[in-house]
Design a protein around this motif. Structure first.
Motif, PDB file in Angstrom:
ATOM      1  N   SER A 105      -7.125   4.841  -7.763  1.00 25.24           N
ATOM      2  CA  SER A 105      -7.281   6.133  -7.087  1.00 25.24           C
ATOM      3  C   SER A 105      -7.666   5.954  -5.624  1.00 25.24           C
ATOM      4  N   ARG A 106      -8.312   4.834  -5.273  1.00 22.60           N
ATOM      5  CA  ARG A 106      -8.689   4.595  -3.880  1.00 22.60           C
ATOM      6  C   ARG A 106      -7.466   4.318  -3.019  1.00 22.60           C
ATOM      7  N   ILE A 107      -6.421   3.782  -3.640  1.00 22.52           N
ATOM      8  CA  ILE A 107      -5.140   3.638  -2.934  1.00 22.52           C
ATOM      9  C   ILE A 107      -4.447   4.986  -2.873  1.00 22.52           C
ATOM     10  N   ALA A 108      -4.506   5.720  -3.963  1.00 22.25           N
ATOM     11  CA  ALA A 108      -3.840   7.025  -4.036  1.00 22.25           C
ATOM     12  C   ALA A 108      -4.380   8.006  -3.009  1.00 22.25           C
TER      13      ALA A 108
ATOM     14  N   PHE B 131       0.827  -1.201   0.000  1.00 23.95           N
ATOM     15  CA  PHE B 131       0.000   0.000   0.000  1.00 23.95           C
ATOM     16  C   PHE B 131       0.866   1.258   0.000  1.00 23.95           C
ATOM     17  N   LEU B 132       1.875   1.298   0.871  1.00 25.29           N
ATOM     18  CA  LEU B 132       2.710   2.493   0.990  1.00 25.29           C
ATOM     19  C   LEU B 132       3.483   2.769  -0.292  1.00 25.29           C
TER      20      LEU B 132
ATOM     21  N   LEU C 254      -4.580   1.910  10.880  1.00 23.02           N
ATOM     22  CA  LEU C 254      -3.386   1.154  11.250  1.00 23.02           C
ATOM     23  C   LEU C 254      -2.088   1.936  11.061  1.00 23.02           C
ATOM     24  N   LEU C 255      -2.126   2.959  10.251  1.00 21.23           N
ATOM     25  CA  LEU C 255      -0.909   3.723   9.959  1.00 21.23           C
ATOM     26  C   LEU C 255      -0.970   5.107  10.584  1.00 21.23           C
TER      27      LEU C 255
ATOM     28  N   PHE D  95       1.542   8.034   5.243  1.00 21.36           N
ATOM     29  CA  PHE D  95       0.951   7.914   3.907  1.00 21.36           C
ATOM     30  C   PHE D  95       0.315   9.232   3.491  1.00 21.36           C
ATOM     31  N   HIS D  96       0.086   9.338   2.185  1.00 26.06           N
ATOM     32  CA  HIS D  96      -0.501  10.550   1.615  1.00 26.06           C
ATOM     33  C   HIS D  96      -2.021  10.408   1.616  1.00 26.06           C
TER      34      HIS D  96
END
Length: 280
Positions: free
Chosen positions: A185-188, A51-52, A122-123, A128-129
Protein backbone atom coordinates in the motif's frame (compact mmCIF):
# COMPACT_ATOMS: atom_id res chain seq x y z
CA UNK A 1 13.37 -60.60 28.50
CA UNK A 2 12.46 -56.94 28.63
CA UNK A 3 10.69 -55.43 25.70
CA UNK A 4 12.59 -52.72 23.80
CA UNK A 5 11.34 -49.27 24.62
CA UNK A 6 9.26 -47.57 21.99
CA UNK A 7 10.26 -43.98 21.30
CA UNK A 8 7.52 -41.53 22.12
CA UNK A 9 5.77 -39.84 19.26
CA UNK A 10 6.57 -36.16 18.94
CA UNK A 11 4.01 -34.03 20.70
CA UNK A 12 2.19 -31.21 18.95
CA UNK A 13 3.97 -28.79 21.26
CA UNK A 14 7.34 -30.16 20.14
CA UNK A 15 6.44 -29.63 16.50
CA UNK A 16 5.30 -26.10 17.19
CA UNK A 17 8.53 -25.38 19.04
CA UNK A 18 10.34 -26.33 15.84
CA UNK A 19 8.15 -23.96 13.82
CA UNK A 20 8.73 -21.21 16.34
CA UNK A 21 12.47 -21.78 16.06
CA UNK A 22 12.20 -21.48 12.28
CA UNK A 23 10.36 -18.20 12.66
CA UNK A 24 13.08 -16.83 14.92
CA UNK A 25 16.36 -18.15 13.57
CA UNK A 26 15.58 -18.63 9.87
CA UNK A 27 13.89 -15.24 9.96
CA UNK A 28 17.03 -13.58 11.30
CA UNK A 29 19.37 -14.22 8.33
CA UNK A 30 16.43 -13.65 5.98
CA UNK A 31 15.87 -10.21 7.49
CA UNK A 32 19.57 -9.36 7.27
CA UNK A 33 19.85 -10.43 3.63
CA UNK A 34 16.64 -8.64 2.65
CA UNK A 35 17.67 -5.47 4.42
CA UNK A 36 21.13 -5.41 2.82
CA UNK A 37 19.98 -6.26 -0.69
CA UNK A 38 17.25 -3.65 -0.63
CA UNK A 39 19.49 -0.68 0.18
CA UNK A 40 18.72 2.12 -2.27
CA UNK A 41 21.65 1.47 -4.59
CA UNK A 42 19.81 -0.09 -7.53
CA UNK A 43 19.80 1.65 -10.88
CA UNK A 44 17.53 4.75 -10.62
CA UNK A 45 15.86 4.07 -13.98
CA UNK A 46 15.00 0.49 -13.00
CA UNK A 47 13.79 1.66 -9.59
CA UNK A 48 11.44 4.19 -11.16
CA UNK A 49 10.15 1.74 -13.78
CA UNK A 50 9.29 -0.88 -11.19
CA UNK A 51 7.63 1.68 -8.93
CA UNK A 52 5.51 3.10 -11.76
CA UNK A 53 4.33 -0.35 -12.88
CA UNK A 54 3.23 -1.29 -9.38
CA UNK A 55 1.75 2.11 -8.61
CA UNK A 56 -0.28 2.16 -11.85
CA UNK A 57 -1.49 -1.40 -11.28
CA UNK A 58 -2.69 -0.48 -7.80
CA UNK A 59 -4.53 2.54 -9.19
CA UNK A 60 -7.16 0.19 -10.66
CA UNK A 61 -8.50 -0.31 -7.14
CA UNK A 62 -10.29 2.32 -5.03
CA UNK A 63 -8.13 4.78 -3.07
CA UNK A 64 -10.05 3.82 0.06
CA UNK A 65 -8.63 0.28 -0.12
CA UNK A 66 -5.00 1.42 -0.09
CA UNK A 67 -5.72 4.14 2.46
CA UNK A 68 -7.20 1.47 4.74
CA UNK A 69 -4.18 -0.83 4.47
CA UNK A 70 -1.63 1.96 4.77
CA UNK A 71 -3.27 3.20 7.98
CA UNK A 72 -2.88 -0.29 9.44
CA UNK A 73 0.87 0.37 9.37
CA UNK A 74 0.53 3.41 11.62
CA UNK A 75 2.19 2.69 14.97
CA UNK A 76 -0.63 4.10 17.11
CA UNK A 77 -3.32 2.27 15.15
CA UNK A 78 -1.40 -1.01 15.28
CA UNK A 79 -1.03 -0.72 19.04
CA UNK A 80 -4.75 -0.15 19.43
CA UNK A 81 -5.56 -3.02 17.09
CA UNK A 82 -3.73 -5.41 19.41
CA UNK A 83 -5.95 -4.61 22.42
CA UNK A 84 -8.36 -7.59 22.06
CA UNK A 85 -5.36 -9.96 22.32
CA UNK A 86 -4.47 -8.80 25.82
CA UNK A 87 -6.49 -11.46 27.63
CA UNK A 88 -5.56 -14.46 25.46
CA UNK A 89 -2.01 -13.56 24.41
CA UNK A 90 -0.61 -10.80 26.66
CA UNK A 91 3.00 -11.62 25.89
CA UNK A 92 2.33 -11.14 22.16
CA UNK A 93 0.91 -7.66 22.78
CA UNK A 94 3.80 -6.68 25.05
CA UNK A 95 6.37 -8.05 22.58
CA UNK A 96 4.77 -6.07 19.73
CA UNK A 97 4.65 -2.89 21.81
CA UNK A 98 8.36 -3.30 22.56
CA UNK A 99 9.21 -4.17 18.95
CA UNK A 100 7.50 -1.14 17.39
CA UNK A 101 9.59 1.58 19.10
CA UNK A 102 12.75 -0.48 18.54
CA UNK A 103 11.85 -0.56 14.84
CA UNK A 104 11.07 3.15 14.96
CA UNK A 105 14.58 3.90 16.22
CA UNK A 106 16.10 1.69 13.51
CA UNK A 107 13.99 3.47 10.89
CA UNK A 108 14.87 6.94 12.18
CA UNK A 109 18.59 6.19 12.09
CA UNK A 110 18.45 4.77 8.55
CA UNK A 111 16.27 7.59 7.23
CA UNK A 112 18.52 10.33 8.64
CA UNK A 113 21.74 8.68 7.45
CA UNK A 114 20.54 7.95 3.92
CA UNK A 115 18.04 10.82 3.43
CA UNK A 116 16.91 9.11 0.23
CA UNK A 117 14.44 10.96 -2.04
CA UNK A 118 10.93 9.57 -2.35
CA UNK A 119 9.01 9.18 -5.63
CA UNK A 120 7.46 12.63 -5.17
CA UNK A 121 10.90 14.23 -5.22
CA UNK A 122 12.04 12.62 -8.48
CA UNK A 123 8.86 12.16 -10.51
CA UNK A 124 6.43 14.67 -11.96
CA UNK A 125 2.97 14.68 -10.30
CA UNK A 126 1.25 13.44 -13.44
CA UNK A 127 3.57 10.42 -13.70
CA UNK A 128 2.22 8.49 -10.71
CA UNK A 129 -0.94 8.05 -8.69
CA UNK A 130 -0.76 9.87 -5.35
CA UNK A 131 -3.09 9.21 -2.42
CA UNK A 132 -2.78 11.41 0.64
CA UNK A 133 0.10 13.79 1.42
CA UNK A 134 3.12 14.25 -0.82
CA UNK A 135 6.31 13.14 0.93
CA UNK A 136 9.68 14.10 -0.57
CA UNK A 137 12.59 12.68 1.45
CA UNK A 138 13.59 10.12 4.12
CA UNK A 139 12.43 7.33 1.85
CA UNK A 140 14.40 4.31 3.07
CA UNK A 141 13.09 2.27 4.82
CA UNK A 142 9.29 2.34 4.76
CA UNK A 143 8.28 3.07 8.34
CA UNK A 144 4.74 1.71 7.94
CA UNK A 145 6.05 -1.57 6.52
CA UNK A 146 8.68 -1.80 9.24
CA UNK A 147 6.08 -1.26 11.97
CA UNK A 148 3.74 -3.86 10.46
CA UNK A 149 6.42 -6.54 10.19
CA UNK A 150 7.83 -5.72 13.64
CA UNK A 151 4.43 -6.15 15.30
CA UNK A 152 3.37 -9.16 13.25
CA UNK A 153 6.64 -11.06 13.68
CA UNK A 154 6.50 -10.39 17.44
CA UNK A 155 2.94 -11.73 17.58
CA UNK A 156 3.77 -14.79 15.49
CA UNK A 157 6.83 -15.80 17.48
CA UNK A 158 4.89 -15.33 20.72
CA UNK A 159 1.65 -17.05 19.71
CA UNK A 160 2.58 -19.81 17.25
CA UNK A 161 4.20 -22.07 19.91
CA UNK A 162 0.81 -22.27 21.68
CA UNK A 163 -1.03 -23.51 18.57
CA UNK A 164 -1.31 -26.74 16.65
CA UNK A 165 0.90 -26.82 13.57
CA UNK A 166 -1.92 -26.30 11.05
CA UNK A 167 -3.29 -23.30 12.91
CA UNK A 168 0.18 -21.90 13.37
CA UNK A 169 0.90 -22.13 9.65
CA UNK A 170 -2.44 -20.55 8.74
CA UNK A 171 -1.88 -17.71 11.20
CA UNK A 172 1.63 -17.16 9.84
CA UNK A 173 0.38 -17.07 6.25
CA UNK A 174 -2.46 -14.72 7.12
CA UNK A 175 -0.45 -12.21 9.14
CA UNK A 176 2.52 -12.15 6.76
CA UNK A 177 0.09 -11.57 3.89
CA UNK A 178 -1.50 -8.70 5.82
CA UNK A 179 1.90 -7.13 6.52
CA UNK A 180 2.81 -7.51 2.83
CA UNK A 181 -0.39 -5.74 1.80
CA UNK A 182 0.43 -2.91 4.20
CA UNK A 183 3.85 -2.68 2.59
CA UNK A 184 2.45 -2.73 -0.95
CA UNK A 185 0.00 0.00 0.00
CA UNK A 186 2.97 2.35 0.53
CA UNK A 187 3.77 1.95 -3.16
CA UNK A 188 0.11 2.29 -4.09
CA UNK A 189 -0.26 5.63 -2.28
CA UNK A 190 2.91 6.92 -3.95
CA UNK A 191 4.97 7.27 -0.76
CA UNK A 192 7.77 4.70 -1.23
CA UNK A 193 9.91 2.84 -3.73
CA UNK A 194 9.67 -0.98 -3.78
CA UNK A 195 13.07 -1.44 -2.09
CA UNK A 196 11.97 0.84 0.74
CA UNK A 197 9.16 -1.63 1.41
CA UNK A 198 11.37 -4.71 1.18
CA UNK A 199 13.97 -3.12 3.44
CA UNK A 200 11.28 -2.11 5.92
CA UNK A 201 10.05 -5.70 6.04
CA UNK A 202 13.52 -7.07 6.76
CA UNK A 203 14.38 -4.49 9.43
CA UNK A 204 10.90 -4.85 10.93
CA UNK A 205 11.35 -8.61 11.31
CA UNK A 206 14.59 -7.96 13.19
CA UNK A 207 12.78 -5.50 15.44
CA UNK A 208 10.10 -8.11 16.12
CA UNK A 209 12.71 -10.68 17.12
CA UNK A 210 14.29 -8.12 19.45
CA UNK A 211 10.91 -7.31 21.00
CA UNK A 212 10.31 -10.99 21.78
CA UNK A 213 13.76 -11.40 23.35
CA UNK A 214 13.23 -8.35 25.56
CA UNK A 215 9.74 -9.56 26.52
CA UNK A 216 11.15 -12.94 27.55
CA UNK A 217 13.66 -11.26 29.85
CA UNK A 218 10.90 -9.55 31.85
CA UNK A 219 8.06 -12.10 32.19
CA UNK A 220 6.74 -10.52 35.40
CA UNK A 221 5.57 -7.51 33.39
CA UNK A 222 3.20 -9.29 31.03
CA UNK A 223 2.15 -11.77 33.73
CA UNK A 224 1.01 -8.99 36.06
CA UNK A 225 -2.74 -8.30 36.03
CA UNK A 226 -2.12 -4.71 37.08
CA UNK A 227 0.22 -4.17 34.14
CA UNK A 228 -2.34 -5.60 31.74
CA UNK A 229 -5.09 -3.34 33.11
CA UNK A 230 -2.83 -0.32 32.63
CA UNK A 231 -2.02 -1.40 29.06
CA UNK A 232 -5.72 -2.00 28.29
CA UNK A 233 -6.65 1.47 29.61
CA UNK A 234 -3.80 3.05 27.65
CA UNK A 235 -4.84 1.36 24.39
CA UNK A 236 -8.49 2.33 24.92
CA UNK A 237 -7.39 5.95 25.36
CA UNK A 238 -5.32 5.72 22.18
CA UNK A 239 -8.42 4.36 20.43
CA UNK A 240 -10.35 7.49 21.38
CA UNK A 241 -7.43 9.62 20.21
CA UNK A 242 -7.47 7.88 16.84
CA UNK A 243 -11.04 8.85 15.98
CA UNK A 244 -10.85 12.48 17.11
CA UNK A 245 -7.58 13.43 15.37
CA UNK A 246 -7.19 14.08 11.61
CA UNK A 247 -5.74 11.21 9.60
CA UNK A 248 -3.15 11.46 6.82
CA UNK A 249 -5.38 9.11 4.81
CA UNK A 250 -8.98 9.98 5.73
CA UNK A 251 -10.42 7.61 3.12
CA UNK A 252 -9.13 4.74 5.24
CA UNK A 253 -10.82 5.94 8.43
CA UNK A 254 -12.60 2.57 8.72
CA UNK A 255 -9.28 1.15 9.94
CA UNK A 256 -9.18 3.67 12.78
CA UNK A 257 -12.76 2.86 13.82
CA UNK A 258 -12.11 -0.90 13.77
CA UNK A 259 -9.01 -0.45 15.92
CA UNK A 260 -10.77 1.92 18.33
CA UNK A 261 -13.77 -0.36 18.82
CA UNK A 262 -11.42 -3.32 19.30
CA UNK A 263 -9.52 -1.43 22.00
CA UNK A 264 -12.75 -0.64 23.86
CA UNK A 265 -13.84 -4.26 23.61
CA UNK A 266 -10.44 -5.27 24.96
CA UNK A 267 -10.79 -2.88 27.90
CA UNK A 268 -14.32 -4.13 28.56
CA UNK A 269 -13.20 -7.75 28.60
CA UNK A 270 -10.39 -6.86 30.95
CA UNK A 271 -12.76 -5.08 33.34
CA UNK A 272 -15.19 -7.98 33.14
CA UNK A 273 -12.43 -10.37 34.18
CA UNK A 274 -11.48 -8.11 37.09
CA UNK A 275 -15.08 -7.77 38.28
CA UNK A 276 -16.00 -11.42 37.85
CA UNK A 277 -16.97 -13.28 41.11
CA UNK A 278 -13.87 -15.52 40.84
CA UNK A 279 -11.67 -12.46 41.29
CA UNK A 280 -13.56 -10.94 44.21
Amino acid sequence: MSMPSVPEAPTPQGRIDTLSGWLMWAGLPMALVVGLLSLPVMDPAHKQTLFLRLNHAAAHYPDAVWSFFTLLGDTTLLFVLLAPLLLRAPRAVVAAMIAAPIGGIMSLVAKNILDAPRPGALLEPEQFHLIGPLWLYNSFPSGHTLTAFAAISAVLISVVPTLQRRRGLLLTLGLVSLASLIGFSRIAVGAHWPQDVVGGAGIGWLAGLTGVLVMQRFPSFWQSELSLRIIASFLATLGLWLIITPLDYPRGSLAAWIAAIGSWVGLGLNLRKVLSPSNT
